[in-house]
Design an enzyme around this catalytic site. Structure first.
Site, PDB file in Angstrom:
ATOM      1  N   HIS A 170       8.946 149.283 115.507  1.00 23.44           N
ATOM      2  CA  HIS A 170       9.302 149.205 114.085  1.00 23.44           C
ATOM      3  C   HIS A 170       9.232 150.594 113.444  1.00 23.44           C
ATOM      4  CE1 HIS A 170       7.779 144.785 114.008  1.00 23.44           C
ATOM      5  NE2 HIS A 170       9.068 144.753 113.781  1.00 23.44           N
ATOM      6  N   CYS A 257       0.518 145.583 110.341  1.00 26.69           N
ATOM      7  CA  CYS A 257       1.070 144.287 110.754  1.00 26.69           C
ATOM      8  C   CYS A 257       0.187 143.125 110.410  1.00 26.69           C
ATOM      9  CB  CYS A 257       1.237 144.255 112.273  1.00 26.69           C
ATOM     10  SG  CYS A 257       1.496 145.827 113.025  1.00 26.69           S
TER      11      CYS A 257
HETATM   12  C1  CIR Z   1       5.924 141.753 117.952  1.00 26.85           C
HETATM   13  O1  CIR Z   1       6.410 142.292 118.945  1.00 26.85           O
HETATM   14  O2  CIR Z   1       6.620 141.243 117.077  1.00 26.85           O
HETATM   15  C2  CIR Z   1       4.417 141.720 117.811  1.00 26.85           C
HETATM   16  N1  CIR Z   1       3.837 141.648 119.102  1.00 26.85           N
HETATM   17  C3  CIR Z   1       3.919 142.947 117.074  1.00 26.85           C
HETATM   18  C4  CIR Z   1       4.363 143.006 115.660  1.00 26.85           C
HETATM   19  C5  CIR Z   1       3.897 144.235 114.968  1.00 26.85           C
HETATM   20  N2  CIR Z   1       4.244 144.179 113.600  1.00 26.85           N
HETATM   21  C6  CIR Z   1       4.375 145.232 112.818  1.00 26.85           C
HETATM   22  O3  CIR Z   1       4.347 146.363 113.289  1.00 26.85           O
HETATM   23  N3  CIR Z   1       4.638 145.033 111.545  1.00 26.85           N
END
Ligand code: CIR
Length: 262
Positions: A170, A257
């Site tokens: 991201h 996150c």
């Molecule tokens: C994913 O791959 O969607 C999750 N394992 C990690 C999400 C991380 N989210 C973020 O950076 N906002």
């Protein structure tokens, strides 16, 4: 204290406790399953750090059907003007939005949502006092960004589309807002010139994973294990709290996150 800035001065946060299924969470590179008990401990410490920074916390129950459900940030964009429900690009995460929707309905008067076909995850969105930066990534596509731009223009907000370096999940994997004019960024992201109108503090070499931090009122919460970057931030005058994040890091999850902040 400087003038009120809603991009880092908050009163509330939403978090979701990890479910045992988190061990099956998505990851770019498999470095082994996270240790669930250690993750629970880290998560409790994270919630406590937000509380100490002044957050009133809404802690949601684990969602065993959604291994990545603890990464609530990706489901919504919370602004002073209202909330926008996202449309995750990871098919296994699409259903997380319906799970958080009733919680946000109770908290925000102004409500909007990204409808298909576009996809967008809020991990790709960095809100500053002057603009909303949105990275195009494997999860966030141009249709999703266009849909958000249309909602935000009705709210008088400026959206700027930016690129996410290859191999980075991201946009905010590689950057964080530190204050109204300062960004913490990796060199690989900043070298595109994306932050030319901001002051930039760089993560130290080899400490790129420190870039996903959060400024919450007077504190910067960052992952533990990145001593040089922590030192840079302290030298720049920030009050830094380092938190264990080894288990979420195995799933590409960092500080931002794990919460929605508003
Ligand atoms: C994913 O791959 O969607 C999750 N394992 C990690 C999400 C991380 N989210 C973020 O950076 N906002």
């Amino acid at each position: 204290m400087s003038e009120y800035d809603p991009s880092w001065q908050f009163t509330r946060a939403i978090t979701r406790r990890p479910a045992p299924s988190v061990t099956a969470g998505l990851r770019v590179v498999d470095t082994g399953a996270p240790d669930f008990d250690l993750m629970l401990q880290h998560h409790a410490e994270y919630v406590e750090a937000l509380r100490q920074a002044g957050a009133q916390i809404i802690e949601l129950d684990p969602l065993d059907d959604f291994p990545d459900g603890l990464f609530v940030e990706d489901t919504a964009l919370c602004l002073l003007e209202g909330v926008v429900l996202m449309r995750p690009g990871a098919p296994t995460r699409l259903g997380e939005v319906a799970q958080i929707e009733p919680v946000l309905q109770d908290l925000f008067e102004n409500f909007a949502r990204i409808d298909g076909p576009g996809t967008i995850e809020a991990g790709d969105i960095l809100t500053t006092s002057r603009e909303v930066l949105v990275g195009q990534s494997l999860r966030t596509n141009s249709d999703g960004i266009a849909a958000l731009a249309s909602i935000l223009s009705d709210w008088g907000r400026v959206l700027r589309e930016v690129n996410v370096p290859e191999g980075v999940l991201h946009f905010k994997t590689d950057c964080s807002l530190l204050d109204s004019t300062t960004i913490l960024s990796t060199e690989r992201l900043a070298k595109s010139g994306v932050f030319s109108d901001y002051n930039v503090i760089f993560t130290a070499e080899g400490e790129e994973a420190a870039a996903n931090a959060i400024r919450y009122n007077n504190f910067v919460l960052m992952s533990a294990g990145f001593p040089k970057t922590a030192q840079h931030l302290r030298e720049a005058g920030y009050q830094v709290k380092e938190l264990g994040n080894s288990e979420c890091a195995k799933l590409d999850g960092g500080m931002s996150c794990l919460s929605l902040r508003f």
